[in-house]
Enzyme design. Structure first.
Site, PDB file in Angstrom:
ATOM      1  N   ARG A 228       0.592  -1.355   0.433  1.00  0.00           N
ATOM      2  CA  ARG A 228       0.342  -0.133   0.197  1.00  0.00           C
ATOM      3  C   ARG A 228       0.822   1.086   0.432  1.00  0.00           C
ATOM      4  O   ARG A 228       1.759   1.403   0.464  1.00  0.00           O
ATOM      5  CB  ARG A 228      -1.140   0.548   1.183  1.00  0.00           C
ATOM      6  N   HIS A 276      -0.066   0.113  -9.792  1.00  0.00           N
ATOM      7  CA  HIS A 276      -1.343  -0.629  -8.919  1.00  0.00           C
ATOM      8  C   HIS A 276      -1.199  -1.821  -9.714  1.00  0.00           C
ATOM      9  O   HIS A 276      -2.853  -1.839 -10.140  1.00  0.00           O
ATOM     10  CB  HIS A 276      -1.657   0.165  -8.422  1.00  0.00           C
TER      11      HIS A 276
HETATM   12  P1  NDP Z   1      -2.126 -11.681   5.047  1.00  0.00           P
HETATM   13  O1  NDP Z   1      -3.493 -10.894   5.815  1.00  0.00           O
HETATM   14  O2  NDP Z   1      -2.347 -13.014   4.384  1.00  0.00           O
HETATM   15  O3  NDP Z   1      -0.696 -11.145   5.287  1.00  0.00           O
HETATM   16  C1  NDP Z   1      -0.046 -10.423   6.337  1.00  0.00           C
HETATM   17  C2  NDP Z   1       1.303 -11.027   6.881  1.00  0.00           C
HETATM   18  O4  NDP Z   1       1.697  -9.406   7.503  1.00  0.00           O
HETATM   19  C3  NDP Z   1       0.858 -11.889   8.128  1.00  0.00           C
HETATM   20  O5  NDP Z   1       1.986 -13.033   7.792  1.00  0.00           O
HETATM   21  C4  NDP Z   1       1.012 -10.480   9.636  1.00  0.00           C
HETATM   22  O6  NDP Z   1       1.969 -10.985  10.412  1.00  0.00           O
HETATM   23  C5  NDP Z   1       2.118  -9.815   8.632  1.00  0.00           C
HETATM   24  N1  NDP Z   1       2.155  -8.824   9.959  1.00  0.00           N
HETATM   25  C6  NDP Z   1       0.753  -7.828  10.041  1.00  0.00           C
HETATM   26  N2  NDP Z   1       1.108  -6.945  10.704  1.00  0.00           N
HETATM   27  C7  NDP Z   1       2.467  -6.734  11.113  1.00  0.00           C
HETATM   28  C8  NDP Z   1       2.995  -6.151  11.245  1.00  0.00           C
HETATM   29  N3  NDP Z   1       2.609  -4.936  12.470  1.00  0.00           N
HETATM   30  N4  NDP Z   1       4.456  -6.405  12.094  1.00  0.00           N
HETATM   31  C9  NDP Z   1       5.125  -7.717  11.171  1.00  0.00           C
HETATM   32  N5  NDP Z   1       4.159  -8.433  10.548  1.00  0.00           N
HETATM   33  C10 NDP Z   1       3.225  -8.061   9.989  1.00  0.00           C
HETATM   34  O7  NDP Z   1      -1.817 -10.256   3.652  1.00  0.00           O
HETATM   35  P2  NDP Z   1      -1.782 -10.635   1.974  1.00  0.00           P
HETATM   36  O8  NDP Z   1      -0.254 -11.479   1.516  1.00  0.00           O
HETATM   37  O9  NDP Z   1      -2.612 -11.269   0.972  1.00  0.00           O
HETATM   38  O10 NDP Z   1      -1.341  -9.408   1.035  1.00  0.00           O
HETATM   39  C11 NDP Z   1      -0.338  -8.171   1.868  1.00  0.00           C
HETATM   40  C12 NDP Z   1      -1.344  -6.626   1.548  1.00  0.00           C
HETATM   41  O11 NDP Z   1      -1.236  -6.832   0.014  1.00  0.00           O
HETATM   42  C13 NDP Z   1      -2.210  -6.455   1.528  1.00  0.00           C
HETATM   43  O12 NDP Z   1      -2.775  -6.256   2.874  1.00  0.00           O
HETATM   44  C14 NDP Z   1      -2.633  -5.364   0.811  1.00  0.00           C
HETATM   45  O13 NDP Z   1      -2.399  -4.050   0.958  1.00  0.00           O
HETATM   46  C15 NDP Z   1      -1.425  -5.888  -0.552  1.00  0.00           C
HETATM   47  N6  NDP Z   1      -1.598  -6.430  -1.779  1.00  0.00           N
HETATM   48  C16 NDP Z   1      -1.359  -5.062  -2.800  1.00  0.00           C
HETATM   49  C17 NDP Z   1      -1.986  -5.586  -4.265  1.00  0.00           C
HETATM   50  C18 NDP Z   1      -1.048  -4.710  -5.704  1.00  0.00           C
HETATM   51  O14 NDP Z   1      -1.431  -5.550  -6.966  1.00  0.00           O
HETATM   52  N7  NDP Z   1      -0.643  -3.973  -5.357  1.00  0.00           N
HETATM   53  C19 NDP Z   1      -2.398  -6.768  -4.773  1.00  0.00           C
HETATM   54  C20 NDP Z   1      -3.651  -7.412  -3.773  1.00  0.00           C
HETATM   55  C21 NDP Z   1      -2.391  -7.447  -2.387  1.00  0.00           C
HETATM   56  P3  NDP Z   1       1.382 -12.798  10.779  1.00  0.00           P
HETATM   57  O15 NDP Z   1       0.904 -13.915  10.001  1.00  0.00           O
HETATM   58  O16 NDP Z   1       2.094 -12.683  12.327  1.00  0.00           O
HETATM   59  O17 NDP Z   1       0.197 -12.920  11.169  1.00  0.00           O
HETATM   60  C1  OXD Z   2      -5.637  -5.896  -3.124  1.00  0.00           C
HETATM   61  C2  OXD Z   2      -4.715  -4.321  -5.027  1.00  0.00           C
HETATM   62  O1  OXD Z   2      -5.976  -5.625  -2.256  1.00  0.00           O
HETATM   63  O2  OXD Z   2      -4.664  -4.932  -5.716  1.00  0.00           O
HETATM   64  O3  OXD Z   2      -6.227  -6.711  -3.887  1.00  0.00           O
HETATM   65  O4  OXD Z   2      -4.252  -3.724  -4.189  1.00  0.00           O
END
Ligand code: NDP
Ligand code: OXD
Length: 313
Positions: A228, A276
């Site tokens: 993000r 994006h």
């Molecule tokens: P998940 O919810 O599966 O994973 C999130 C990870 O981040 C987990 O490992 C979690 O830890 C970790 N985390 C959360 N908060 C913290 C913190 N404060 N400190 C350390 N680690 C933390 O998310 P996804 O993998 O599915 O997606 C990640 C992000 O990618 C989405 O939120 C979205 O914003 C972005 N995205 C962007 C896209 C694009 O086109 N650019 C497309 C799709 C997604 P734990 O395992 O311990 O819970």
């Molecule tokens: C998502 C994205 O969060 O596309 O899926 O950014």
């Protein structure tokens, strides 16, 4: 009744794909006439201010985004309705493709060769093998753990950091605030795949950039942000690229999207901007996902990929 609120996405394409999958349900779009009290399911992408108006009998909110930050910060979000986020094989594959492509580009000193080509300069410099370069992935959820697997397979030294401890084959794992410093100090290419929460906002800042390892990647450490825009302090990225604290940055997301033409990021040295597009939720898989969740829910099966509003993701 299923209401589509897919702002900025082809709602018609979604409705077309959903119709044969949910024959017993009425599917409505916002511009149609319907009784909001009859809406049980809301499929949503980028919620507008009135996204939840009158939806008093909502059973499930289906997010088309993997990231739910925009939903969770919506002032009218009903607090007692479960949110299912989007998890999809194609989305995961595309995100890991983006990460791998950019990590390899920084490993292979693409910025240097691009400049040399522009100057018609034949200067042989041999990039190191991938195993000499450490890629650190922040966030080891659905997307981060797949990216780790692909980076390991490509031969990089890989490390990851998440909130809770994990085990991922071939990678060194760090967790929690205490291990963040040691994680950063051994990282040459930093990948951000964290969700956007109050704890992670602005995490990609100048102070962090200074903690990355400096002596391996010629030209300086690189960052890759595909999560993000709110994770990055854009003025700090420009400053770090200009003064050499960072050697390169690959950015797919921005504080303001579309990125304004006036943003200094466009001209920052070795800044690779994409609009994006790292991974998109497409109507085919999105419609199949929505239909599956609704059918499972109505058959009494547990909802998958539930968001925890207290955790923020
Ligand atoms: P998940 O919810 O599966 O994973 C999130 C990870 O981040 C987990 O490992 C979690 O830890 C970790 N985390 C959360 N908060 C913290 C913190 N404060 N400190 C350390 N680690 C933390 O998310 P996804 O993998 O599915 O997606 C990640 C992000 O990618 C989405 O939120 C979205 O914003 C972005 N995205 C962007 C896209 C694009 O086109 N650019 C497309 C799709 C997604 P734990 O395992 O311990 O819970
Ligand atoms: C998502 C994205 O969060 O596309 O899926 O950014």
């Amino acid at each position: 009744m299923l209401l589509l609120h897919l702002e900025g996405v082809d709602e018609e394409a979604f409705a077309r794909q959903l119709l044969p999958l949910l024959k017993d349900h009425r599917i409505v779009r916002r511009n149609e006439t319907f009784d909001p009290g009859e809406v049980r399911y809301l499929a949503v992408w980028k919620p507008l201010p009135d996204a939840f108006a009158g939806l008093d009998n909502l059973k499930v909110i289906l997010s088309l985004g993997a990231g739910v930050d925009a939903l969770l910060s919506h002032p009218s979000l009903p607090r007692d309705v479960p949110i299912v986020r989007f998890v999809d094989e194609e989305l995961t594959q595309c995100m890991s493709d983006y990460v791998l492509c950019n990590a390899l580009m920084h490993l292979r000193a693409q910025s240097r060769y691009q400049k040399d080509q522009q100057n018609r300069n034949w200067s042989q410099f041999y990039p190191p093998p991938a195993w000499e370069i450490s890629v650190g992935v922040m966030g080891l959820g659905v997307l981060g753990s797949d990216a780790v697997e692909r980076l390991v397979a490509a031969g990089f030294s890989v490390r990851g950091w998440s909130r809770s401890p994990k085990k991922l084959k071939g990678a060194e794992i760090f967790s929690g605030a205490d291990q963040f410093g040691p994680f950063l100090s051994g990282t040459d290419i930093l990948v951000n795949l964290l969700p956007m929460t109050p704890q992670t906002r602005g995490i990609l800042n100048y102070d962090l950039f200074r903690q990355l390892r400096r002596d391996r990647l010629k030209g300086g450490p690189a960052i890759i942000n595909a999560a993000r825009g709110g994770h990055q302090v854009e003025a700090d990225i420009v400053r770090a690229l200009e003064d050499g604290t960072l050697g390169a940055a690959s950015l797919d997301v921005f504080n303001q999207e579309p990125l304004p033409a006036s943003s200094p990021l466009w001209d920052a040295p070795n800044c690779y901007i994409t609009p994006h597009i790292a991974a998109i939720s497409n109507p085919n898989s999105g419609a199949a996902h929505f239909a599956r969740v609704i059918k499972d829910f109505e058959a009494g099966r547990p909802l998958p990929h539930l968001v925890d509003p207290d955790r923020g993701y």
